[in-house]
Write a protein that holds these residues in place. Structure first.
Motif, PDB file in Angstrom:
ATOM      1  N   VAL A 198     -83.921  -3.506  37.314  1.00  0.00           N
ATOM      2  CA  VAL A 198     -85.034  -3.157  36.419  1.00  0.00           C
ATOM      3  C   VAL A 198     -85.094  -4.144  35.259  1.00  0.00           C
ATOM      4  O   VAL A 198     -86.180  -4.588  34.857  1.00  0.00           O
ATOM      5  CB  VAL A 198     -84.876  -1.712  35.896  1.00  0.00           C
TER       6      VAL A 198
ATOM      7  N   HIS B 275     -92.116   4.432  41.633  1.00  0.00           N
ATOM      8  CA  HIS B 275     -92.211   3.570  40.460  1.00  0.00           C
ATOM      9  C   HIS B 275     -92.480   2.121  40.836  1.00  0.00           C
ATOM     10  O   HIS B 275     -93.223   1.412  40.162  1.00  0.00           O
ATOM     11  CB  HIS B 275     -90.927   3.670  39.632  1.00  0.00           C
TER      12      HIS B 275
ATOM     13  N   MET C 178     -88.030   3.887  34.018  1.00  0.00           N
ATOM     14  CA  MET C 178     -87.134   3.288  34.999  1.00  0.00           C
ATOM     15  C   MET C 178     -85.765   2.986  34.398  1.00  0.00           C
ATOM     16  O   MET C 178     -84.724   3.171  35.035  1.00  0.00           O
ATOM     17  CB  MET C 178     -87.777   2.028  35.572  1.00  0.00           C
TER      18      MET C 178
ATOM     19  N   LEU D  93     -84.915  -0.018  44.079  1.00  0.00           N
ATOM     20  CA  LEU D  93     -85.419   0.902  43.064  1.00  0.00           C
ATOM     21  C   LEU D  93     -85.617   2.321  43.570  1.00  0.00           C
ATOM     22  O   LEU D  93     -86.066   3.174  42.839  1.00  0.00           O
ATOM     23  CB  LEU D  93     -86.756   0.354  42.503  1.00  0.00           C
TER      24      LEU D  93
ATOM     25  N   GLU E 143     -84.194   5.312  41.581  1.00  0.00           N
ATOM     26  CA  GLU E 143     -84.770   5.804  40.340  1.00  0.00           C
ATOM     27  C   GLU E 143     -86.220   6.239  40.486  1.00  0.00           C
ATOM     28  O   GLU E 143     -86.808   6.725  39.539  1.00  0.00           O
ATOM     29  CB  GLU E 143     -84.670   4.725  39.243  1.00  0.00           C
TER      30      GLU E 143
END
Length: 400
Positions: A224, A282, A330, A396, A399
Motif C-alpha cells: 500500500v 479496494h 487501506m 491487497l 485488506e
C-alpha cells in the motif's frame, strides 16, 4: 464490533469521527483563508521575492514531513493519540495571529513553520485515532466523512477570503485576524468534544520504530505504501491546476474559484465513495481513481480553454474523493492496532516526499517543455501505477 444493518452507515459512524471532521473543517477554513492570500501578501505587502516564497514553502513542507515521522510512533508508544492531535491543532491555531501581525518575512517564516509543525504532528495520530474508534466495517465511510468535511473547509476558506477582501478593500491583515476565530474554535471543539478511551495494555511499552516492531508491518502494508507513493508521483501539486487556469484566460480574480470547484467535487464524492469502499474491492476502486486521474491529465493536456480547465479540475477533484480516504482505509486495514500511528507516519512521510519530488519534476517539465507535456507525464505515471496495481492486486486481498 458489529454494526446495525437496519441503520444507515452515516448514523452508525461514531460521534468522535464527526468531531474530528468538524475540527478539520474549522481549521481548513482558517488555513485556506490565509494560504489563498499568503503569496500575494508576501510579495505585495512584505516585499518578498519569488525565491523567498519558494524557500519558505519548501522548508515548511520539509518540516511537516519530519514531524509526521515521529508523531505517529509516539502515539503508539504512549497508547494515546488525542494529546498529540490537540498539540498539533493548537500549534496551528497559535500561528494564525502571527500572520496578521507579521512586520516582515522573519515573523511570517516563523508562523509558517509553526503551522506546518502542527500539521505534521497531528496527521498520523488523527488518522490512527479514526481507525481506532471506528468499527472495521465502517472504516471507509468514516475516513470518507472526515475527508468530506475537510474538503468543505477547503472551499469555504477561499470563498470567505475573497468576500472579505472585496468588502475591506484588500486588507490582508484584517482577513488574517478573522481567520484566527475558526482556528481556536477547532481546538476548543477537539478538547471538550472528543473523548478517548483509556488504552488497554496487555504488554509493556516498546519503541514502535525499532526493527522488531517494523517487521510486524505486513507485506500488504508495504505494498500500500509503494502504491501510494507511485500514485502521488502521478498527482503533483494542485498549484499547477491554478497555472493552467491562468493560461486558459480565466480572470485573475476568479482563478481561486478553480480550487473551490475542486474542493466542492471532493466534498461531494468523498463520503459516498467511502461507503462504497466498505463493500467493494479496494484495489478495483483505486484503479477507478487512477483512470479518473488519467482522464483529468489528458483533458488538461489537450486544451487550455476554460471549459477544458473546468472539466479537468472537476475530474481531479473526483479522483481525490475516490482515493484519499480509500488509501487511509487501506493503511488502517493492513496495520496492527498498536502500530497504526507508526504505519500512518511512514505512509505520510513516503507520500510527502513523493509529492515534493513530483512537484519538482512537474515544475521542470513545465518550464522546459510546457504545460501539456507536464500533464502527459502525469498520465504516464498513472498508467504505470495502474499496471502495477492490476499485476499485484492479489497482495491487497487481505485488506479489501
Amino acid at each position: 464490533m458489529q454494526t446495525d444493518g437496519k441503520r444507515s452507515p452515516l448514523s452508525q459512524i461514531p460521534t468522535g469521527i464527526w468531531i474530528l471532521g468538524f475540527v478539520s473543517l474549522l481549521m481548513d477554513v482558517s488555513s485556506e483563508m490565509i494560504h489563498s492570500l499568503l503569496p500575494m501578501f508576501m510579495v505585495t505587502t512584505l516585499g518578498a521575492s519569488a525565491l523567498e516564497v519558494g524557500i519558505i514553502e519548501g522548508l515548511a513542507e520539509s518540516i511537516a514531513l519530519i514531524a509526521r515521522v515521529f508523531s505517529g510512533p509516539l502515539s503508539d508508544y504512549l497508547g494515546r493519540r488525542k494529546g498529540l492531535v490537540v498539540l498539533g491543532y493548537s500549534l496551528a491555531a497559535v500561528s494564525k495571529p502571527m500572520f496578521a501581525i507579521a512586520p516582515g518575512i522573519g515573523t511570517l517564516f516563523s508562523a509558517r513553520m509553526l503551522d506546518r509543525i502542527g500539521k505534521g504532528i497531528r496527521g498520523a495520530p488523527r488518522d490512527a485515532l479514526v481507525a481506532d474508534i471506528t468499527p472495521s466495517l465502517l472504516r471507509g465511510a468514516a475516513f470518507g466523512l472526515r475527508q468530506s468535511l475537510d474538503a468543505v473547509g477547503a472551499f469555504l476558506g477561499p470563498l470567505l477570503a475573497v468576500t472579505l477582501m472585496l468588502l475591506w478593500v484588500n486588507d490582508f491583515r484584517a482577513v488574517f485576524w478573522v481567520a484566527t476565530i475558526p482556528a481556536f474554535a477547532a481546538v476548543g471543539l477537539l478538547v471538550f468534544g472528543l473523548h478517548e478511551s483509556a488504552p488497554c495494555r496487555d504488554k509493556p511499552r516498546s519503541n514502535p520504530i525499532r526493527r522488531e516492531s517494523l517487521v510486524r508491518l505486513s507485506k500488504s502494508y508495504w505494498w500500500v505504501v509503494a502504491v501510494g507513493a507511485l500514485f502521488t508521483l502521478a498527482r503533483f501539486s494542485e498549484a499547477f491546476l491554478v497555472l493552467r487556469a491562468l493560461q486558459g484566460g480565466i480572470p485573475v480574480a476568479l482563478v481561486p474559484l478553480v480550487m473551490v470547484l475542486m474542493s466542492l467535487i471532493y466534498f461531494l464524492s468523498a463520503y459516498p465513495i467511502g461507503r462504497l469502499s466498505d463493500r467493494m474491492s479496494h484495489s478495483k476502486l483505486l484503479a477507478i481513481g487512477l483512470v479518473v486521474l488519467i482522464a483529468a491529465d489528458l483533458v488538461l493536456a489537450l486544451n487550455d480553454h476554460w471549459l477544458s480547465v473546468v472539466l479537468g479540475v472537476s475530474l481531479w477533484g473526483l479522483h481525490m474523493g475516490i482515493t484519499q480516504g480509500l488509501l487511509a482505509t487501506m493503511v488502517a486495514n493492513t496495520a496492527h492496532a498498536d502500530l497504526r500511528g507508526t504505519a500512518f507516519g511512514l505512509f505520510n512521510l513516503t507520500c510527502g516526499v513523493a509529492m515534493l519530488l513530483a512537484s519538482v519534476i512537474a515544475g521542470l517539465l513545465w518550464d522546459s517543455f510546457g504545460a501539456s507535456v507536464t500533464f502527459y507525464v502525469g498520465a504516464g505515471f498513472c498508467v504505470m501505477t495502474l499496471i502495477g496495481l492490476i499485476g499485484n492486486s492479489a497482495r491487497l486481498k487481505a485488506e479489501a
